[in-house]
Design a protein around this motif. Structure first.
Motif, PDB file in Angstrom:
ATOM      1  N   ILE A 109       0.867  -1.185   0.000  1.00  0.00           N
ATOM      2  CA  ILE A 109       0.000   0.000   0.000  1.00  0.00           C
ATOM      3  C   ILE A 109       0.901   1.232   0.000  1.00  0.00           C
ATOM      4  O   ILE A 109       1.559   1.537   0.996  1.00  0.00           O
ATOM      5  CB  ILE A 109      -0.935   0.007   1.217  1.00  0.00           C
ATOM      6  N   ASN A 110       0.941   1.921  -1.119  1.00  0.00           N
ATOM      7  CA  ASN A 110       1.845   3.055  -1.288  1.00  0.00           C
ATOM      8  C   ASN A 110       1.098   4.379  -1.059  1.00  0.00           C
ATOM      9  O   ASN A 110      -0.117   4.402  -0.886  1.00  0.00           O
ATOM     10  CB  ASN A 110       2.456   3.019  -2.694  1.00  0.00           C
ATOM     11  N   LYS A 111       1.846   5.457  -1.047  1.00  0.00           N
ATOM     12  CA  LYS A 111       1.332   6.821  -0.837  1.00  0.00           C
ATOM     13  C   LYS A 111       0.700   6.986   0.542  1.00  0.00           C
ATOM     14  O   LYS A 111      -0.269   7.727   0.713  1.00  0.00           O
ATOM     15  CB  LYS A 111       0.335   7.204  -1.938  1.00  0.00           C
ATOM     16  N   THR A 140       9.051   5.778   3.870  1.00  0.00           N
ATOM     17  CA  THR A 140       8.384   4.928   4.859  1.00  0.00           C
ATOM     18  C   THR A 140       8.208   3.505   4.327  1.00  0.00           C
ATOM     19  O   THR A 140       7.743   3.312   3.201  1.00  0.00           O
ATOM     20  CB  THR A 140       6.996   5.506   5.210  1.00  0.00           C
ATOM     21  N   GLY A 141       8.552   2.507   5.134  1.00  0.00           N
ATOM     22  CA  GLY A 141       8.302   1.106   4.806  1.00  0.00           C
ATOM     23  C   GLY A 141       9.244   0.483   3.805  1.00  0.00           C
ATOM     24  O   GLY A 141       9.101  -0.702   3.466  1.00  0.00           O
ATOM     25  N   LEU A 142      10.243   1.242   3.304  1.00  0.00           N
ATOM     26  CA  LEU A 142      11.134   0.696   2.269  1.00  0.00           C
ATOM     27  C   LEU A 142      11.958  -0.483   2.785  1.00  0.00           C
ATOM     28  O   LEU A 142      12.157  -1.471   2.076  1.00  0.00           O
ATOM     29  CB  LEU A 142      12.062   1.778   1.729  1.00  0.00           C
ATOM     30  N   LEU A 143      12.441  -0.396   4.030  1.00  0.00           N
ATOM     31  CA  LEU A 143      13.226  -1.498   4.596  1.00  0.00           C
ATOM     32  C   LEU A 143      12.355  -2.742   4.781  1.00  0.00           C
ATOM     33  O   LEU A 143      12.799  -3.875   4.520  1.00  0.00           O
ATOM     34  CB  LEU A 143      13.847  -1.078   5.929  1.00  0.00           C
ATOM     35  N   LYS A 164       4.698   2.527  -8.774  1.00  0.00           N
ATOM     36  CA  LYS A 164       5.579   1.368  -8.943  1.00  0.00           C
ATOM     37  C   LYS A 164       7.001   1.813  -9.287  1.00  0.00           C
ATOM     38  O   LYS A 164       7.972   1.374  -8.675  1.00  0.00           O
ATOM     39  CB  LYS A 164       5.039   0.441 -10.048  1.00  0.00           C
ATOM     40  N   SER A 165       7.105   2.663 -10.292  1.00  0.00           N
ATOM     41  CA  SER A 165       8.426   3.093 -10.733  1.00  0.00           C
ATOM     42  C   SER A 165       9.127   3.923  -9.657  1.00  0.00           C
ATOM     43  O   SER A 165      10.352   3.827  -9.484  1.00  0.00           O
ATOM     44  CB  SER A 165       8.304   3.892 -12.034  1.00  0.00           C
ATOM     45  N   SER A 166       8.376   4.722  -8.936  1.00  0.00           N
ATOM     46  CA  SER A 166       8.975   5.520  -7.860  1.00  0.00           C
ATOM     47  C   SER A 166       9.541   4.618  -6.772  1.00  0.00           C
ATOM     48  O   SER A 166      10.640   4.866  -6.247  1.00  0.00           O
ATOM     49  CB  SER A 166       7.928   6.467  -7.260  1.00  0.00           C
ATOM     50  N   LEU A 167       8.822   3.557  -6.425  1.00  0.00           N
ATOM     51  CA  LEU A 167       9.312   2.614  -5.426  1.00  0.00           C
ATOM     52  C   LEU A 167      10.574   1.916  -5.902  1.00  0.00           C
ATOM     53  O   LEU A 167      11.525   1.729  -5.139  1.00  0.00           O
ATOM     54  CB  LEU A 167       8.227   1.584  -5.097  1.00  0.00           C
ATOM     55  N   LEU A 168      10.588   1.525  -7.176  1.00  0.00           N
ATOM     56  CA  LEU A 168      11.769   0.858  -7.722  1.00  0.00           C
ATOM     57  C   LEU A 168      12.983   1.785  -7.708  1.00  0.00           C
ATOM     58  O   LEU A 168      14.103   1.360  -7.419  1.00  0.00           O
ATOM     59  CB  LEU A 168      11.494   0.369  -9.145  1.00  0.00           C
ATOM     60  N   ASN A 169      12.753   3.050  -8.010  1.00  0.00           N
ATOM     61  CA  ASN A 169      13.855   4.006  -7.963  1.00  0.00           C
ATOM     62  C   ASN A 169      14.395   4.171  -6.547  1.00  0.00           C
ATOM     63  O   ASN A 169      15.592   4.398  -6.352  1.00  0.00           O
ATOM     64  CB  ASN A 169      13.398   5.359  -8.507  1.00  0.00           C
ATOM     65  N   ASP A 209       9.966  -4.194 -12.909  1.00  0.00           N
ATOM     66  CA  ASP A 209       8.864  -3.287 -13.179  1.00  0.00           C
ATOM     67  C   ASP A 209       8.108  -3.900 -14.355  1.00  0.00           C
ATOM     68  O   ASP A 209       8.694  -4.495 -15.250  1.00  0.00           O
ATOM     69  CB  ASP A 209       9.395  -1.898 -13.530  1.00  0.00           C
ATOM     70  N   THR A 210       6.793  -3.762 -14.347  1.00  0.00           N
ATOM     71  CA  THR A 210       5.988  -4.315 -15.437  1.00  0.00           C
ATOM     72  C   THR A 210       4.962  -3.278 -15.867  1.00  0.00           C
ATOM     73  O   THR A 210       4.646  -2.361 -15.113  1.00  0.00           O
ATOM     74  CB  THR A 210       5.232  -5.588 -15.002  1.00  0.00           C
TER      75      THR A 210
END
Length: 291
Positions: A109-111, A140-143, A164-169, A209-210
């Motif tokens: 759950i992002n944002k 937040t929550g990346l680890l 998605k792409s922001s999280l991957l970056n 990423d897809t």
């Protein structure tokens, strides 16, 4: 040599092996027998300097057509409870596909810096899924997410614009995957991913990423029989053996332990409503198939 295909583009397959990447072609025999190599495939290839030829594709654990990826250990569904708001029914459709393919579903759950997504979190954690709350804006929550991905080959998917792409970056600094703005008119993002590519998170973890849901293979639902659907909702398992009838479909049958668990709040009502909708969709597909 053996390796893993990390990218497929314009007829070339980029194979990672021993810390190096080889640009490979596939033998013509793959076109003849219809076995096209996919990103995520474990392959045997003959290296020729920095290039090579793929000779063999090893047996797959699973595969998806859209996105074209194989051997996934987990699919990370990135959701949000703010623009664009994720429809839980999409998560439930994907959860069924994952279960049928022996692939773990991780709900991200992002944002959460904008909306914590409490209802989504409560529904999917209660239903037995790994759920992680993240914010690509503040980290937040990346680890926690990174720990959930450790040692796995994973793909990221979800509605366009959920991050998605922001999280991957954030997970893999230096990738610089393009990030699209959210359309104020449509309330969703543009697709920024045009092909599937695996990125190393660490020495034992790969993530991909897809493309967004316009390309995700939710058509795989058509290959699921209605009598099998109940077995793809893991939270039903502990109750269904107590049903009065062995072939109970968990709909309107008397003595159904699953519907009783829904009434008692032990099974989330939203998940059960998705099961009813999916059962109807699969039934309609079967009716058309046999006409």
């Amino acid at each position: 040599m053996d390796g893993v295909i990390i990218k497929a583009l314009s007829g070339f397959y980029y194979v990672s092996s021993g810390g190096n990447t080889y640009e490979c072609r596939a033998r013509g025999k793959f076109r003849i027998d219809g076995t096209s190599p996919l990103v995520g495939d474990k392959v045997s290839f003959v290296p020729e300097r920095s290039k090579g030829v793929i000779e063999k594709v090893y047996e797959r654990k699973n595969f998806f057509i859209r996105p074209a990826v194989a051997n996934l250990d987990a699919l990370v569904f990135v959701a949000a409870n703010t623009t664009p708001v994720t429809d839980p029914f999409l998560i439930d459709r994907v959860s069924v596909i994952c279960k049928a393919c022996s692939c773990e579903l991780i709900v991200c759950i992002n944002k959460t810096d904008i909306d914590p997504g409490d209802e989504l979190f409560n529904t999917y954690s209660h239903s037995g899924f790994t759920v992680v709350r993240t914010s690509a804006s503040d980290g937040t929550g990346l680890l926690e997410l990174k720990d959930a991905l450790h040692g796995k080959l994973c793909a990221f998917t979800g509605n366009s614009g959920v991050g998605k792409s922001s999280l991957l970056n954030m997970l893999c600094p230096g990738l610089s995957i393009p990030v699209a703005e959210i359309s104020e008119k449509l309330g969703r993002g543009k697709h920024t991913t045009r092909h599937v590519e695996l990125f190393p998170l660490d020495e034992v973890s790969f993530i991909a990423d897809t493309p967004g849901f316009a390309s995700f293979d939710i058509e795989m639902m058509q290959h699921i029989e209605k009598d099998d659907l109940k077995h793809l909702f893991g939270e039903f398992t502990r109750y269904e053996r107590h049903c009065r009838f062995n072939d109970c479909a968990h709909l309107k049958e008397p003595g159904c332990a699953v519907t009783a668990a829904v009434a008692n709040g032990d099974i989330c009502i939203g998940r059960y409503r998705s099961y009813e909708r999916l059962y109807e969709l699969v039934s309609q597909d079967e009716t058309r198939k046999y006409k």
